[in-house]
Design a protein around this motif. Structure first.
Motif: not given
Length: 438
Positions: A112, A368, A371, A373, A424, A426, A433
């Motif tokens: 990260t 990741e 995360v 998408y 995101n 994490s 975002y």
């Protein structure tokens, strides 16, 4: 006389109450010099992938003297030394005075922070005690730890790709990628094509390209376009012999636990080049399932013995209702069903199904952690939000239109277009975002 005694008694009660309030006020004054001492089990670590699942680092800190009996929440911060925690990764640990990390958890923090694998890096670590919503009540010393991480993903990328009218990006590219295989000079692409033509080329450039003059499976430099019909395929390219093959190729889930039952069509799995496995995020009902290729029973896997190993034509796999990350490993012939608490999606009048849903489901980025998408999604003029599990119980908007998300925040304005969207999570305390127009 009774009235006098009664009044005196009332005055005593009021005085006692005021004294108690005064004592409470005195007891809840925060000690402005409260501190905590942080210590770490290790000062230098070399993380190894084979140690995943084992403890790597334990952090402990002393209980601060807040001046009264406070119940704080603690946050542990990690950042690259010298960065002064400007881009720190945060981990909320409740009211505990210790925090332990597994090998893979610490390695994820390095990723990260965009630390290169196999590179010794000094991490600064500190702890803050928070009382209420915002007040920082105690801050620890900064502890420096030297850590070397490892690559958690495979790099199967190559400089070869497919281009043409049958591909998603046409003749201009970018090309659909070929991936390395275990055999030198043999590459594989897993693609969905339209009716049209394709060629194989290097580096998204026409300087080196191959076609098939004669349609005989042999490639020639600058040769004729290769005609294909719509379908999902595995394209194999042998650079050593300059030959190729195109075969229908899909993997999916079938069974009473899946959306379409035992008759299919199957719930599709996608190739994950970061692990050389097939994966999907799916919602299953209580029932049974199997893996099969090309929506056909001629090649299917079950699990005889319920031990996580695949058997050709084996027993049906029992499934409980829930959201899962399903992984099919054809190299080692095993599989896993990992429960996923939250499936994230897009909702709003800018999305295909409006504010009532069902939401446009996002994909998990396997490389990741945290995360999600969605690429090439078409949105209309309107607004959208992110929410979990098609439910308003957990949803994110953006109050300041600054790329940072707030729980229940404002709708995100959208103008019509085709977009790539990243969510995101994490850092759960600072969700972000991005929306990029194609």
């Amino acid at each position: 006389m009774k009235n006098i005694i009664s009044k005196l008694f009332s005055i005593m009660l009021v005085s006692l109450a005021l004294y108690s309030c005064s004592m409470d006020d005195t007891n809840t004054v925060l000690n402005p010099t409260a501190t905590t001492e942080l210590s770490a089990s290790e000062s230098e670590l070399v993380l190894l992938k084979e140690n995943e699942g084992s403890d790597a680092l334990s952090l402990n800190w002393t209980k601060p003297d807040y001046g009264y009996n406070a119940t704080p929440e603690y946050i542990v911060y990690f950042d690259i030394a010298g960065n002064y925690f400007k881009n720190a990764v945060k981990r909320e640990v409740g009211d505990n005075l210790e925090y332990s990390l597994l090998t893979e958890q610490l390695n994820t923090i390095l990723q990260t922070l965009e630390v290169e694998p196999e590179t010794k890096t000094t991490l600064d670590v500190k702890v803050e005690g928070i009382i209420g919503t915002f007040e920082i009540a105690a801050v620890s010393n900064t502890n420096a730890i030297d850590v070397t991480g490892y690559a958690n993903i495979l790099d199967l990328s190559s400089d070869w790709g497919l281009v043409g009218s049958a591909t998603v990006n046409g003749w201009d590219g970018p090309d659909m990628p070929f991936y390395k295989t275990s055999d030198q000079d043999i590459f594989a692409a897993y693609v969905t094509l339209m009716d049209g033509e394709i060629k194989i080329r290097q580096d998204n450039s026409w300087d080196v390209n191959y076609g098939d003059t004669g349609a005989d499976g042999t490639l020639e430099p600058g040769g004729d376009n290769i005609i294909v019909t719509a379908g999902t395929y595995k394209v194999t390219f042998n650079y050593g012999t300059l030959t190729y093959s195109i075969e229908p190729y899909t993997w999916g889930l079938v069974g009473s636990a899946t959306t379409n039952g035992w008759d299919g069509p199957d719930m599709p799995l996608s190739y994950d080049p970061t692990s050389d496995q097939w994966r999907a995020i799916v919602r299953l009902t209580e029932g049974e399932m199997k893996f099969r290729r090309n929506n056909d029973w001629s090649f299917n896997y079950g699990d005889t013995g319920a031990d996580g190993s695949l058997d050709d034509g084996g027993d049906n796999i029992l499934v409980e209702a829930g959201n899962y990350l399903v992984t099919l490993n054809l190299n080692d012939l095993n599989y896993s069903l990992e429960p996923i608490e939250k499936l994230w999606g897009l909702v709003g009048d800018a999305t295909p199904n409006g504010w009532d849903g069902p939401d446009t489901v996002m994909n998990l980025n396997y490389a990741e952690e945290g995360v999600w998408y969605l690429n090439n999604v078409t949105l209309t003029n309107g607004a959208m939000k992110f929410r979990a599990n098609n439910d308003w119980g957990i949803n994110y908007g953006d109050d300041g239109a600054d790329g940072t998300l707030e729980d229940g925040g404002a709708n995100i304005a959208i103008t019509a277009g085709n977009y790539n969207i990243v969510l995101n999570l994490s850092d759960t305390s600072n969700p972000k975002y991005s929306i990029t127009k194609n």
